[in-house]
Design a protein around this motif. Sequence first.
Motif, PDB file in Angstrom:
ATOM      1  N   THR A 174       0.830  -1.210   0.000  1.00 23.11           N
ATOM      2  CA  THR A 174       0.000   0.000   0.000  1.00 23.11           C
ATOM      3  C   THR A 174       0.859   1.252   0.000  1.00 23.11           C
ATOM      4  N   GLN A 202       2.398   1.664  -3.390  1.00 25.09           N
ATOM      5  CA  GLN A 202       1.394   2.122  -4.350  1.00 25.09           C
ATOM      6  C   GLN A 202       1.187   3.624  -4.228  1.00 25.09           C
ATOM      7  N   SER A 251      -1.303   1.424 -10.119  1.00 27.94           N
ATOM      8  CA  SER A 251      -2.429   0.550  -9.809  1.00 27.94           C
ATOM      9  C   SER A 251      -1.948  -0.673  -9.032  1.00 27.94           C
ATOM     10  N   SER A 252      -2.845  -1.257  -8.254  1.00 32.64           N
ATOM     11  CA  SER A 252      -2.470  -2.407  -7.429  1.00 32.64           C
ATOM     12  C   SER A 252      -2.072  -3.605  -8.280  1.00 32.64           C
TER      13      SER A 252
END
Length: 224
Positions: A39, A42, A48-49
Amino acid sequence: MKIEPASDFEARVARHAALADPARLRIVDLLTLGDFSPTELQAELGMSSNLLAHHLKTLEDAGLATRHRSEADRRRSYLRLAAGALDGLVPGAVHGAQRVLFVCTRNSARSQLAAALWRQASTVPSVSAGTHPADRIAPGAVDAARRHGLHLPAVAPQSLDEVAGDADFVVTVCDNAHEELTGLAGIHWSVPDPLRLGTKDAFDAAFADIASRVTDLAPRITAA
């Protein structure tokens, strides 16, 4: 003529191929400083994940990064640079600091060891603090330091609120402290808490982990 084994050569090719992508190179640059959750990566990269997951898998498959679960929130994981991943390829100095501040929850073991090890490795001053300081330094930390020829000063653990300065380069060495201090600028080292087991081996492992990280980071921090 002696040449390296085919398996070693293939591993080196995979490592160079993984680093050839700009996004993956940026991730590795970040991991040379500390540990990041997916996270956090990101948010740092604006990616984008799904794409991030692809890059992380490539780095792990190439032996450049490893992943482990947070001791605080077991749903969270942290990526760290694999041992020896960048031998011969370590980046140069990246940051100027007036002081390095090591933070853990109790300021009784990991942050104390980190600050003491830093004083041996760098001329940039160091200090340590805790988000919820204990009454005293853990005896296991004192014993581990002594076994490795390191002196821990006989001082009481200190509160982060009392110690932190605006110009500090902050290094959290505890998952609990890092996740409690969301938004705090700095880097994170996800070092397992030796107090959970309380054994000689646990404290020695924490000492070795921190010592390795200090050795890697110290040349990259210059005096502001």
